[in-house]
Each structure stands twice: as structure tokens, then as C-alpha cells.
Design an enzyme around this catalytic site. Structure first.
Site, PDB file in Angstrom:
ATOM      1  N   CYS A 171       0.830  -1.206   0.000  1.00 60.63           N
ATOM      2  CA  CYS A 171       0.000   0.000   0.000  1.00 60.63           C
ATOM      3  C   CYS A 171       0.863   1.255   0.000  1.00 60.63           C
ATOM      4  O   CYS A 171       0.457   2.296  -0.537  1.00 60.63           O
ATOM      5  CB  CYS A 171      -0.953  -0.014   1.188  1.00 60.63           C
ATOM      6  SG  CYS A 171      -0.150  -0.355   2.774  1.00 60.63           S
TER       7      CYS A 171
ATOM      8  N   HIS B 113      -1.418   0.711   7.718  1.00 56.61           N
ATOM      9  CA  HIS B 113      -1.904   0.798   6.343  1.00 56.61           C
ATOM     10  C   HIS B 113      -1.703   2.221   5.835  1.00 56.61           C
ATOM     11  O   HIS B 113      -1.907   3.195   6.565  1.00 56.61           O
ATOM     12  CB  HIS B 113      -3.382   0.419   6.284  1.00 56.61           C
ATOM     13  CG  HIS B 113      -3.958   0.412   4.904  1.00 56.61           C
ATOM     14  ND1 HIS B 113      -3.433  -0.358   3.885  1.00 56.61           N
ATOM     15  CD2 HIS B 113      -5.002   1.093   4.359  1.00 56.61           C
ATOM     16  CE1 HIS B 113      -4.138  -0.167   2.786  1.00 56.61           C
ATOM     17  NE2 HIS B 113      -5.095   0.718   3.046  1.00 56.61           N
TER      18      HIS B 113
END
Length: 969
Positions: A98, A353
Site C-alpha cells: 500500500c 496501512h
């Protein structure tokens, strides 16, 4: 109430007042008319137990009605994978990539960078044939620039909702399962891109990185003595701003540029003064780039732990940033507007994340880029830098209030500002024809896939509709004859059940009142205390079962029957469940002898209970207890008394052996004897267990020394091994104790060690001779077998201990601290399965004849001894796992994930100080043996956030981008 349920209640309403013996033919006809005729007419709502002609409840309410087309297939609508109009294209997260996806989206929306990359010539000449593409070959970019070109072209004109960046990630050599430092990735990739583009002839391409991202500042040092000013020029691609102790972005910039005093040991050597002088040093911004990257140093190095931590503090920033007060040369255009906010969700520096909030330079609208998902931010959703934490802290700081045009974030780690211009960018970046042809080809493949999926959906729907019509026709053809009568016995039984269910609550109160009365004479009955406590629930379950729980029975009758194995298991479980009053049955089916498990109830109470449990065993108060149990009880008491006497005699005869005091040692041979005897440690442990609790254990009758010998009668241990690794398998016995052991136990083999002096005069060498002597061949075979067992085990137990806050495991130094104090040593011993006999000695029941020991059961015992000597005492916080030597470390990590809820890439495993890192290696090759203890350090937040000032720490080493293409240039 459902119509069918109303009919059923109406059919049996008379049963609430009529006794079973009063049921007449008129009652039966009433039940038939109200209850069963609707089944024949097909107006009932559910299947009726007892009416074989009722077709309701076998799915006809689904097949005879309207059915949604989506129920005929499990294929998602391919249009869900299609890019929406006026939206951007997402990027697939390949595992932990990510952080790469966020930067790719930010760079893509830099129109100048995208245009320059499109101008970079392609080297794939073998793929291009004239003006067309080779249809039989897939395009494979060869350089980083070509990968970016192709990715940007797909992001711009692809019809897909998201695309796969695996080619780009693979070209960089990144580990898709390892989350890396996003800021470090940005620096390294920009350096790699600049180095790659520096070879281009077109200056617009060659200098694009410098033009967009490169600024210049100077380290200025001024001597306090002579005033000499020294400058060191340096280029920068981002400004790294310390956020600790600050609340606003402007404060962070001011600290970055503040003046530093060089005094004391840190004085500056002035070339003009030719000596060390006090001085001042600061940074002066000389020029700023078009795109200003501000790195907020959320991830910092903790000197105490030696690892990174994340600062989860709020920082305020505005959408407009005036940099003129901070630059040396005034008068230029230094007003910037916010174009992107890169965010790290999570409180740890080692997990979380990454997402990005990016502004579309053409429309001025903000979008949230979260891997495959892209969402337009407007209205209340337009909160830049604000994202919920994956793992919320218990002591989260309250979010400060922000005015119009300002924002604050505790997760933003990079702010991207673009130089403000008077005119909005009208640049329309055109995709080169070569790249557009590749994009069109990919779009054609996507459209073909959509058509194929749509056709598969259509075929499934057509088949389902045809089946629907076929079943509807079949239902219409099924015959349904009339039922003229009902079984009287069944009607009477149902009448009884319904009547009891109706009066259960009232009878429960009645029985409770009757139980309070004192039972006189022999009129009472014995009832189990457990049955009395749960009789109401038992009665209700029994009545429901007899009444035939309609929903469950329908399922069994109409297609949802269990398979044979499941049915057998259910029947077995039902048989094992005790019925009412069976808790006072002895194994022989008579009244148990323990009066603590039963009580007397009055005759009235028993009659009331018997209405609900007519088949319950009945025991009047005058009934004698089981005679066989009485005999066994007397024999047991006699055996217990005998065992206590034997245990007391043996404990008195061998006090030091029992208390493990004053024991001899081979490595420090006692001076007062030249002979020591040997027995197995297993014999000593079993004997001590019996002496401690003689009523719970059988007496030990045999020493069983044959387990220490090979089939040829030779000793299996060397003198050296008995002083070290094999010392746990044997127990040394004093000569006086040995004489007592020979009297108390059957000794099959005498094993002793004799110390002798070698030499006629002034002997200086001591020899130790064993009887019987060592058998070298069997000793070597045992060692080989032990090593093989450690390397080739299957379904062995290992222990995983999760380490929190770097607390050291104390089990090695003080194991008793980790064991529950409520458990004694005997309670922790594992129970032997019924029928298992120890091959080293025979236990009581009068058996004095030793069992013949073959080579096979000898080896089995040796394995047992090995297991016992290695048995690990499980501590709190550990979990036991069953593993095999041939399974890989990756498979073990998956087991640990299910046990501790820690993802494999967040697991850091070690054993005996050795880090386990090779996921493809087997446990056998990594040295993981049965009873091993593996330490697990998880990259996850600790529990006490408040004590850490909202700072998250972990303590595992990292290698960063070592071995990737980012360091190859």
C-alpha cells in the site's frame, strides 16, 4: 400468528382439558378435520409431521413463487469491475504494497512528471513491428521508466476499476509481504528515477525531477569572534521536519531553520582565526521547487530500545502555505497550495496501512486513494489527513479544533504542496500512440472478460429458469390422496404431551412446595440431586421431543437428513446423556451407595414427577443399595489402608531418596564409598508419586532396570554421559539404600559403578567400571535413533511464547514462578491411557513376574525416556502447537497466526537466541525439536499507550530495502 399455526392450535385445543384416557372418536375426527385437511388442499404453511401426503415444507414455497435471478448463479456482475465515469483507477495491494500505491497515485497526478515520462523513448523495439503490436506477445517493460509509462497510461485510460502493479513492484525487487518505510521508499525511488532520466537527451525529460522536486539550501556557519561566514550548499528533494513538541506545521518549519549555537566541546574551527571559536549555525533556504515535499518525522529512532517508534501527535496544517518568510531572497512567488496528504493508519511504526488524499490538479477536487478503492471527498467527508486508526489507542489525544482552510492530523506523515499559479493548469496530457495501443489492447481483453462473465451469468439464469418451470410442473402432477383416519394411540399420546406442557409451570411450583415437606416412615422415594435441580428443563426437552419439534422434523423428513456418520454421532451423544433419576444408578444398574448424591422425596412429589418421566428408575426408601458396590467399596477401603501402610513403610525405609536429599553425584564422587548403584529416574518418580498419594496410585513392585540395558544385557550409557545429558535418566543409590531396595522391590538387574585406583605405587589415575559393561553398538544405535527422532518427528508438541514489552522469560532460571501454585507436581503429571503398561517395571496386583522386554518395546521405552527428560513445563502466556519436522516455517507461522492472531509478516520468531527467518526451511533443518520453546515477538502495539505518551514501540531488527533494485543504482 401464521394461519397454519392457528389451525394446529385450534385442532388440539381440546387436549388442554381432556385427559388422555377420555379421548374419543369425536376428538380424533375434530383433529383430522382442522389439522390435516388443509395439507391436502395445499393451504398449510409448513410440513406436517404424521401426514405423508403433505407436500408443504420441501421447498415448494420457493419453487412455486417468484425467484430472483441472482439466486441461480454465484457470478458477480462484471460491470462492478468497470471504471466509473469521471473517476480514477485504483491499484491492487499485492500484500503489503500500500505504501507503493500511495506514491504512485501522487506521482501520477503530477501532470508535469507524467508528461515528461511519456516523452521518454521506449527501448522495446522488438515488440513493435512498424506501427502495430505483435499480437502473440505480451508487453513486458524493460526499464523503470517503461514500467512507469505503462502504469501511468493504464491509470489514465484503462476501463478497469483497478490495475495490477506487480510488474513495477517486481522490477524493483520489493518483497510484497514486507511493509517498508514509505518515506525511505520515496527518497530512494526519486534518486533512482533521477539517475535513470539523467541519460536522456531531451532536457525536459532529463531535468524533470530537479525541476519539480529539487530545491537548494545552505548550511551557514558564522564565527562569533571574527564574523566570518561559511556556506555549504546542498540540494534537497524534501524537507524533513521534526514534529515532536510542536502542534503546527509552521512551528516545525521554524525549528528546521532555527539558529544553533556551537559552544564548548562543539565549537567551530574558524579558518580565519585558525582556532576553535564559538559560532552559530543555521539553514537558509535559497530556492524552492515547484512541488514541495514536507516529510513529517513521525517515525523516529528510540535510543532506549534501539528501534523505531511512531509519534501519534496531532499536527495542524493549512491548505495555503506562504514560504516567503522562510526564504533568504524575498520578493519571489512562494505561495503554495496543498495538493496531497499521505497518511499512515496505525499506532506502530512496523505495521499499519497507507492511504493518500490527493487533489485533482484539473478539477481541484479531492480524492481518497485506498489501493483498489477510490472515493471522492466532498462535504463532511472532506477532512484531509483524518482516518480512523486500525488499532485505536486507549489514551487518544482529543482532536484540536481547526478553522476554515486548516486541517490537523495525527497520522499524516507527508504533505505535498504545489506552487500556486494565477491560472489553473489546462494541460491535457496525451498518452503516446504506442502506449495507447497497449492500453486499448488491455481494454479489449477486459471487455472480452466482461462479455464472457455476462454470458456465463445468462446461461446459469436460463438453466435456473428452466429448472424452475420443471419443478412447478412436477408439483402440479403429484397426487395427494385423502387420509380418512388418525391413529388413536398417537392422538392419545399427543393429548398427554400437550396437557403436560400446559401445566408444567404449575407443577414446578407444586413440586418445589412438596420437596419442603419432611418425609416420614418408608413412604419416600430416592431421587438424584442433580435430577431434581434440572427436572423442569429435562421435562420440557422431553416433551418438545415427543411433541415432535415441527421445524426440525421437517428438515429431517424433507431433504436435510444428516449423513450416516453424523447420525451415529448424534445417537451416541444422546445415549451418553443421563435421563431423569439415572444419576443415582450404579454401574450395575442398582441404587448407588453414595447418599450425598441423592435425597428422599415424598410419594406425592414422586407421583407428580413420574407423570413427566414415566420410565425413570424408581427406588423406594426401603430399597437396599447395590450389594456388589458395597463389596467393592469394602475392598477399596482395605486396599487403601494397605497402600498407606506400604507407602509409610517405604518412606520410612528410604527417607533421603523420597525427599531427594543427600544424593550422590558421579561428577563429584563421594569419598566414603567406592560403589554406587543405579536405577532409572522413571522408577524413582513413580515411586515418589505413590508414596505421596498412596490412595490414588498403585504401589511400585519392580525396579525395572532392564530399561537401562540393551537387548544384549549391556549398559546403554557411558560414564561421561551419565554425568551430563543422561544424568536426568538415572538415579544414583547409596549402598545402604540399595540393600533396602532389594528387600522392598523385585530387582531384575543390578547396575553399579565401581571406583578403582590404577597403579602399584602412588596411584594417580582413577577408573570407573560399570557392571554390566557398556554395549558400544547399541549405544551408538541409540544415539542415531535419538537424532533421527529429533529430525523426523511427526505431530510433536512445541511451545510458542509471546514476548511483550521485551520481558525476559524466567522459566529457565526460576521455573516455579511460571507454574500455577494451585497444582502439585503429581497433578501436573499426564494421565496414562487405560491399559498402558510401563515396560520398565510391573505395578501391583501381585505381579512379580517381569514382562519379557523385546528390542521393540525397549526402543519404545527409550523414546519415552527421551520424551520425559525433555518434557517442557508449560508457562503462562504459552500455547502448545502440534508440528512435524518436514513442515516449513511458513506453515508454522500460519498456525501461530490462528493461535495468537498475529499476521505472518508481523511475526519475529527465535529459538535459543537464533532468529528463524527462512520461511521455506523445514522445522527439522532449523533445529526445532519436540518440546522446543519458540519466542514470538509481534510487530504490534503494546497495551499501555498512556505510559508511552502515545508512542508505539517494537523491538525487532529491520533490513529496509537491502537487496532491492532501489539500491542497485
Amino acid at each position: 400468528m401464521a394461519p397454519r399455526l392457528q389451525l394446529e392450535k385450534a385442532a388440539w385445543r381440546w387436549a388442554e382439558t381432556v385427559r388422555p384416557e377420555e379421548v374419543s372418536q369425536e376428538h380424533i375426527e375434530t383433529a383430522y378435520r382442522i389439522w390435516l385437511e388443509p395439507c391436502i388442499r395445499g393451504v398449510c404453511r409448513r410440513n406436517c409431521k404424521g401426514n405423508p401426503n403433505c407436500l408443504v415444507g420441501i421447498g415448494e414455497h420457493i419453487w412455486l413463487g417468484e425467484i430472483d435471478e441472482n439466486s441461480f448463479h454465484n457470478i458477480d456482475d462484471p460491470n462492478c469491475e468497470r471504471r466509473k465515469k469521471n473517476s480514477f483507477v485504483g491499484l491492487t495491494n499485492l500484500g503489503a504494497t500500500c505504501y507503493v500505491n500511495t506514491f504512485l497515485q501522487v506521482w501520477f497526478l503530477n501532470l508535469e512528471l507524467r508528461q515528461a515520462l511519456y516523452l521518454c523513448p521506449s527501448t522495446c523495439s522488438d515488440y513493435v513491428m512498424g506501427d502495430s503490436i505483435q499480437e502473440e506477445k505480451d508487453y513486458e517493460p524493460q526499464t523503470i521508466c517503461e514500467h512507469l509509462q505503462y502504469l501511468f497510461a493504464l491509470l489514465q485510460n484503462s476501463n478497469r476499476r483497478y490495475i495490477d502493479p506487480s510488474g513495477f513492484v517486481k522490477a524493483l525487487g520489493l518483497d510484497t509481504g514486507q511493509q517498508q518505510d514509505a518515506q525511505e521508499f520515496s527518497k530512494l525511488f526519486m534518486s533512482l528515477l533521477e539517475d535513470t532520466l539523467s541519460k536522456q537527451k531531451n532536457p525536459d525529460v532529463r531535468n524533470i525531477v530537479q525541476q519539480q522536486f529539487c530545491g537548494e539550501y545552505a548550511y551557514v556557519t558564522v564565527c562569533n569572534q571574527c564574523g566570518r561566514e561559511s556556506k555549504l550548499l546542498s540540494k534537497f528533494y524534501e524537507l524533513e521536519l521534526n514534529i515532536q513538541g510542536h502542534k503546527q506545521l509552521t512551528d516545525c518549519i521554524s525549528e528546521f531553520l532555527k539558529e544553533e549555537k556551537l559552544e564548548g566541546d562543539n565549537r567551530y574551527f574558524c579558518e580565519n582565526c585558525q582556532s576553535k571559536q564559538n559560532a552559530t549555525r543555521k539553514i537558509r533556504l535559497l530556492s524552492l521547487p515547484c512541488t514541495l515535499n514536507l516529510q513529517l518525522m513521525r517515525f523516529v529512532f528510540d535510543r532506549q530500545t534501539g528501534h523505531k517508534k511512531k509519534l501519534n501527535t496531532y499536527i495542524g496544517f493549512s491548505e495555503i502555505l506562504d514560504m516567503e518568510p522562510y526564504v533568504e531572497h524575498k520578493g519571489g512567488s512562494y505561495v503554495y497550495e496543498l495538493s496531497a496528504v499521505l497518511i499512515h493508519r496505525g499506532v506502530s511504526a512496523y505495521s499499519g496501512h497507507y492511504i493518500a488524499h490527493v487533489k485533482d490538479p484539473q478539477s481541484g477536487e479531492w480524492y481518497k486513494f485506498n489501493d483498489e478503492d477510490i472515493e471522492k471527498m466532498e462535504g463532511k467527508k472532506l477532512q484531509l489527513g483524518i482516518e480512523e486508526d486500525l488499532e485505536p489507542s486507549k489514551s487518544q489525544t482529543r482532536k484540536p479544533k481547526c478553522g476554515k482552510g486548516t486541517h490537523c492530523s495525527r497520522n499524516a506523515y507527508m504533505l505535498v504542496y504545489r506552487l500556486q499559479t494565477q491560472e489553473k493548469p489546462n494541460t491535457i496530457v496525451q498518452v503516446p500512440a504506442f502506449l495507447q495501443e497497449l492500453v486499448d489492447r488491455d481494454n479489449s481483453k477486459f471487455e472480452e472478460w466482461c462479455i464472457e462473465m455476462a454470458e456465463m451469468r445468462k446461461q446459469s439464469v436460463d438453466k435456473g429458469k428452466a429448472k424452475h418451470e420443471e419443478v412447478k410442473e412436477l408439483y402440479q402432477r403429484l397426487p395427494a390422496g385423502a387420509v380418512k383416519a388418525l391413529c388413536k394411540e398417537c392422538v392419545v399420546e399427543r393429548c398427554r404431551v400437550l396437557r403436560l406442557k400446559n401445566q408444567l409451570n404449575e407443577d414446578y411450583k407444586t413440586v418445589n412446595n412438596l420437596l419442603k415437606a419432611t418425609v416420614k416412615g418408608n413412604d419416600g422415594f430416592w431421587v438424584g440431586k442433580s435430577s431434581l435441580r434440572s427436572w423442569r428443563q429435562l421435562a420440557l426437552e422431553q416433551l418438545d421431543e415427543q411433541d415432535g419439534d415441527v421445524d426440525q422434523s421437517n428438515g429431517k423428513m424433507n431433504g436435510n437428513t444428516l449423513n450416516k456418520e453424523e447420525s451415529k454421532e448424534e445417537r451416541k451423544e444422546e445415549e451418553e446423556e443421563l435421563n431423569f433419576n439415572e444419576d443415582i444408578l450404579c454401574p450395575h444398574g442398582e441404587l448407588c451407595i453414595s447418599e450425598n448424591e441423592r435425597r428422599l422425596v415424598s410419594k406425592d412429589a414422586w407421583n407428580k414427577l413420574q407423570q413427566y418421566f414415566p420410565k425413570a428408575p424408581e427406588f423406594p426408601s426401603y430399597r437396599e443399595c447395590c450389594s456388589q458396590c458395597k463389596i467393592l467399596e469394602r475392598e477399596g477401603e482395605e486396599n487403601e489402608a494397605l497402600h498407606k501402610m506400604i507407602a509409610n513403610e517405604q518412606k520410612t525405609s528410604l527417607p533421603n531418596l523420597f525427599q531427594d536429599k543427600n544424593r550422590p553425584c558421579l561428577s563429584n564422587w563421594p569419598e566414603d564409598t567406592d560403589v554406587l548403584y543405579i536405577v532409572s529416574q522413571f522408577f524413582v518418580e513413580e515411586w515418589r508419586k505413590f508414596v505421596r498419594k498412596p490412595t490414588r496410585c498403585s504401589p511400585v513392585s519392580s525396579v525395572g532396570n532392564s530399561a537401562l540395558l540393551c537387548p544384549h544385557g549391556g549398559l546403554m550409557f557411558t560414564f561421561a554421559s551419565m554425568t551430563k545429558e543422561d544424568s536426568k535418566l538415572i538415579a544414583l543409590i547409596w549402598p545402604g539404600e540399595w540393600q533396602m531396595i532389594q528387600k522392598l522391590f523385585v530387582v531384575d538387574h543390578v547396575i553399579k559403578i565401581t571406583r578403582t585406583e590404577v597403579g602399584d605405587v602412588n596411584p594417580s589415575e582413577t577408573q570407573y567400571i560399570s557392571e554390566p559393561k557398556l554395549c558400544p553398538e547399541c549405544r551408538e544405535g541409540l544415539l542415531c535413533q535419538q537424532q533421527r527422532d529429533l529430525r523426523e518427528y511427526t505431530q510433536a508438541t512445541i511451545y510458542v511464547h509471546k514476548v511483550v514489552d521485551n520481558k525476559k522469560v524466567m522459566k529457565d532460571s526460576v521455573p516455579e514462578l511460571n507454574v500455577s501454585s494451585s497444582e502439585t507436581e503429581e497433578d501436573k503429571e499426564e494421565a496414562k491411557p487405560d491399559g498402558e503398561k510401563d515396560p520398565d517395571f510391573n505395578q501391583s496386583n501381585g505381579g512379580t513376574k517381569r514382562q519379557k522386554i523385546t528390542h521393540q518395546n525397549y526402543i519404545a521405552y527409550q523414546k519415552q525416556v527421551i520424551r520425559r527428560s525433555m518434557r517442557h513445563r508449560k508457562v503462562r502466556g504459552e500455547k502448545a502447537l502440534l508440528v512435524s519436522a518436514n513442515q516449513t516455517l511458513k506453515e508454522l507461522k500460519i498456525q501461530i497466526m490462528h493461535a495468537f492472531s498475529v499476521a505472518p509478516f508481523d511475526q519475529n520468531l527465535s529459538i535459543d537466541g537464533k532468529i528463524l527467518s527462512d520461511d521455506c526451511a523445514t522445522l527439522g533443518t532449523l533445529g526445532v525439536i519436540p518440546e522446543s520453546v519458540i519466542l514470538l515477538k509481534a510487530d504490534e502495539p503494546i497495551a499501555d499507550y498512556a505510559a508511552m505518551d502515545d508512542v508505539m514501540q517494537v523491538c525487532m531488527p529491520e533490513e529496509g530495502f537491502k537487496g532491492t533494485g532501489l539500491l542497485g543504482h
